[in-house]
Scaffold this motif. Structure first.
Motif: not given
Length: 885
Positions: A621-633
């Motif tokens: 029902n609800n998916l939360e991703l909080k205070n994160s960092v995503l780096v794509y190289e």
């Protein structure tokens, strides 16, 4: 006195006188003529020193008797040969002996008999011929020596110093294999040196037998093979096992032998030793029914030692000490048809120092088992002889205990109900075998297996499948209401679990490229908690590129905490996941992709199709991703180091993540992302699709503001060899729609003072001319209210990911905004301009070289000088016709 009375008395007197005379005459005849009569009318000849017969009672007393068969070669009757010191017969059936040719007596006493008895050949059932039986209701033997032979003259039974009293003794003429040769109701026996040879493979010896008040004691019982193991395999190639058995002392009472029934009570076997030699021959199936019935009221085996050998002589099973106690043990035709071929009311089984060695080795310090509970101490499992495709275990556990509600076989089907199972202090590794193709097999012997509670405590277990170990440290788990039963169509077994709880610390899972770990993992049917999750590469980027055949992402992930709540069914035929909330806190993800390996030619489905391909119902029902960092190289063969995109302070919310397999549940997925792009500017994205839509349509829109143009240099500089030197992207808006064929929509970019620099291949020096040309064609300012451009006809490469298509849309929008709507024409003009600049630069380079050459000629001696006019002429010629070079 009346005449008729007088006549009656006279008649009775005459009759009595006649009887007395007849009795006296017959008695004289028996004493003098009986041996000859027996010799002429029976199969035996008898002599004796004295004989006294009482015809009234049928009692006979004789001494110094010698008895022999008239024809020892006649196997159709029981053969007798030997001597009897004293013979007493009570109520001898004289009439039956004379007229029916049968020998019968109520009581028989033999003092110091020394007899050899040959059993008659079994009756031919086809002809149904009956023989003259010898029947004694009660027999007593004092100090006897008895030898019984089969009709083949092979010794069957012998005993010395036999003192015997038996009630209702019967010696049968049936085959020893079908019925007991000797049966009786009650006995009192004492003797030495018993010998029994039931067949050509085994002999049974007993040193002593004594009885007292119905209690029998047997000393040194031994079942001895008459052949060596090699001889046994050669002469009996179809028999699967050869046995050796010895019991130094055994006691029992109330032995009853009746037809094909053996029963006794209070059997106590001390220190028995059993050895079994296996021949690797599978026993043949036979329709022959078991004819013997064994009833043992109470049986005890104390300190039983068992050794089972493999065909090569090595040890298969060794048990140094076993103790068995069985109450009302029964073995008959009915029990023989069951999986466990014995019946019982109660049993207790315990043992120490048990070892089993085969593909998987087992050893345990001790165990105890009864119908209601069981316990094992210090069980050790280790790999044995390797077998291709089979798994193995290298484990040890300190304690296993279980309580049983029901354990039974009904119609050869198992019904097992365990109240609880406890496993403590397990440590070691389980290696999985090769995966086998699924077959539609039946349920086997299982009718119902229920484990109401199973607990694993304080354990460290590694499950290794295909060199990918899954490690559980400090594992504690409880599973409630495990049910295993045949499926309704009998195609295999169903598996259900009502509830479970698992907690483990320092959880780890290792694959070819990664090590996954968690500081804490808690799982039950309604909640999941993972602390300090990490997915770390085991190889460097360079190694990874060399190891993969086609391009692939390399991940480096970690998250402070992952939690989920809801309900999920993973241990049944109707698996499902229904999560109310999933939260991922403080994730740090680095994704690296190299374009050096070959492209992956596989078609990449969009996310809606991927979700739809999940075989079980899934709803989040609800998916939360909080205070994160995503780096794509990403790097390419031409790039100088990887390009980098950074999304920090990353927050994502996903609504209705699903597999479109739950009726009545919404199937539209709504994704909202808010983050900081390149740590410089806010970025928001709205993304949506319908999993149930088989056209896989989607929409994605977003916005970023106040992004310094130099902020994207870490991504574009390494492999485009271009850097933004100044300017700001004040606002970028995109609104796209798409499907598996392509993407379209609108793009709006508001920017100011945008300038770029073109760098050399080493990304060190700026190429001035090319930089100037490029900046001529780029719009440095968009104005206050720039118009949106149409992104259209962007075709998707089905072998590329969704994000490749998305970036193609962004790329077209940037080109149309910065270069103009006639992008293709402008690009052609730029390429031509760049080509012209390159030609001018080449001409200038050659001119400099020519000037240098002429200077050398002017300073050289006159004789070496060439004409000067040619030099100027050549220069002007180049300028006039620059394409000549």
């Amino acid at each position: 006195m009346k005449k008729w009375v007088k006549r009656l008395l006279i008649s009775l007197g005459i009759l009595l006188l006649l009887l007395l005379v007849a009795n006296f005459g017959l008695n004289v005849w028996l004493k003098t003529q009986l041996p000859d009569y027996i010799k002429k009318n029976t199969d035996y000849k008898v002599s004796y020193k004295t004989l006294d017969v009482d015809l009234g009672s049928g009692n006979i007393f004789a001494a110094g008797i010698t008895i022999n068969s008239k024809n020892p070669q006649n196997v159709d009757v029981i053969g007798l040969q030997g001597t009897i010191d004293t013979l007493k017969i009570s109520r001898f059936g004289i009439y039956d002996a004379i007229f029916n040719k049968t020998i019968s007596s109520t009581d028989l006493l033999l003092a110091k008999p020394n007899l050899n008895i040959s059993l008659a050949k079994p009756v031919d059932k086809k002809t149904g011929k009956k023989r003259n039986p010898v029947m004694f209701e009660n027999i007593r033997i004092n100090k006897g020596t008895i030898n019984i032979f089969k009709y083949t003259k092979q010794k069957f039974l012998s005993v010395h110093e036999l003192d015997l009293f038996v009630e209702n003794l019967q010696m049968t003429e049936e085959s020893v294999e079908d019925k007991l040769p000797v049966v009786f109701d009650h006995y009192d026996i004492k003797g030495k040196n018993f010998f029994l040879r039931p067949d050509n493979v085994y002999a049974v010896t007993i040193s002593t037998i004594t009885t007292s008040n119905g209690q029998m004691s047997v000393g040194n019982f031994r079942l001895i093979p008459l052949l060596s193991f090699e001889q046994f395999k050669r002469f009996y190639p179809k028999k699967p096992k050869l046995f050796e058995f010895s019991i130094p002392k055994m006691d029992f009472k109330d032995v009853v032998l009746k037809k094909n029934k053996i029963s006794l009570a209070n059997a106590d076997f001390q220190n028995p030793v059993l050895t079994i030699h296996n021949t690797a021959i599978k026993p043949e199936k036979t329709d022959k029914k078991m004819n013997f019935e064994v009833n043992l009221e109470d049986v005890k085996l104390n300190n039983l030692s068992v050794l089972v050998n493999k065909p090569d002589g090595s040890k298969l099973l060794a048990a140094k000490t076993l103790n068995v106690k069985v109450n009302q043990l029964k073995f008959d035709k009915i029990t023989a048809e069951e999986v466990i071929p014995i019946g019982y009311k109660d049993f207790h089984l315990s043992g120490k120092d048990i070892q089993y060695s085969n593909h998987q080795n087992f050893s345990l310090e001790s165990f105890a088992l009864n119908p209601k509970s069981g316990e094992i101490r210090n069980l050790v499992l280790s790999p044995g002889i390797p077998e291709q495709g089979k798994g193995s275990m290298d484990l040890k556990t300190g304690h296993i205990a279980f309580n049983i509600n029901t354990f039974e076989f009904v119609k050869r089907k198992l019904n097992l109900d365990l109240k609880d199972v406890l496993v403590e202090n397990v440590s070691g590794t389980i290696k999985a075998g090769a995966a086998k193709p699924k077959r539609n097999s039946g349920p086997g012997i299982i009718q119902s297996v229920i484990v109401r509670k199973m607990s694993v405590k304080n354990s460290d277990i590694v499950y290794d499948k295909g060199m990918q170990p899954l490690a559980f440290h400090d594992l504690n788990a409880t599973v409630n209401a495990i049910e295993i039963a045949p499926k309704p169509n009998n195609q295999g077994l169903s598996f259900k679990v009502k509830d479970y709880f698992l907690t483990t610390r320092n959880f780890a899972y290792k694959t070819q490229f990664y090590n996954l770990s968690a500081g804490l993992l808690k799982v039950n049917k309604n909640k999941i908690q993972v602390n300090n999750f990490a997915m770390k590469p085991l190889v460097s980027r360079t190694q990874f590129i060399k190891m993969i055949p086609v391009e692939r992402d390399l991940y480096d992930l970690k998250a402070t905490q992952i939690t989920a709540d809801g309900s999920w069914e993973l241990f049944s035929d109707h698996k499902s996941i229904n999560a109310a909330n999933i939260t991922i806190q403080a994730a740090d993800a680095n994704i690296f992709r190299s374009k050096i390996p070959n492209d992956d030619p596989k078609i990449k489905p969009l996310y809606s199709r991927l979700l739809r391909s999940i075989k079980i119902p899934v709803t989040v029902n609800n998916l939360e991703l909080k205070n994160s960092v995503l780096v794509y190289e990403e790097d390419t063969p031409q790039s100088a180091g990887p390009g980098k995109l950074t999304f920090s302070n990353f927050n994502m919310n996903v609504k209705n993540l699903n597999s479109a397999k739950v009726k009545g549940k919404p199937t539209k997925v709504d994704i909202r992302i808010n983050c900081s792009f390149m740590n410089l500017a806010p970025l928001s994205v709205n993304w949506g699709f319908d999993v149930a839509d088989h056209h896989d349509a989607f929409s994605i829109s977003g916005k970023t503001t106040n992004l310094p143009a130099s902020g994207i240099n870490p991504f574009i500089r390494p492999y485009l060899h271009v850097t933004a030197t100044s300017g700001t992207i004040q606002e970028m808006l995109f609104n796209f729609k798409g499907n598996p064929a392509g993407i379209h929509g609108t793009f709006n970019l508001k920017h100011k003072d945008l300038k770029i620099a073109v760098l050399d291949k080493q990304n060190r020096e700026k190429k001035g001319v090319l930089t100037a040309v490029a900046n001529i064609f780029i719009r440095s300012d968009s104005g206050k209210f720039p118009e949106a451009v149409e992104v259209e006809n962007v075709e998707r490469d089905p072998t590329k990911s969704f994000f490749n298509l998305f970036w193609k849309g962004i790329e077209q929008g940037l080109k149309k905004t910065l270069i103009g709507r006639n992008v293709e024409k402008t690009e052609k003009t730029v390429k031509e301009a760049v080509s012209s600049v390159k030609e001018v630069k080449q001409t200038v380079k050659e001119l400099k070289q020519d000037i240098k050459t002429k200077k050398e000629e002017l300073t050289a001696p006159k004789e070496d000088k060439k004409e000067k006019k040619g030099f100027l002429k050549k220069i002007f010629k180049k300028k006039e016709n620059p394409e000549a070079e």
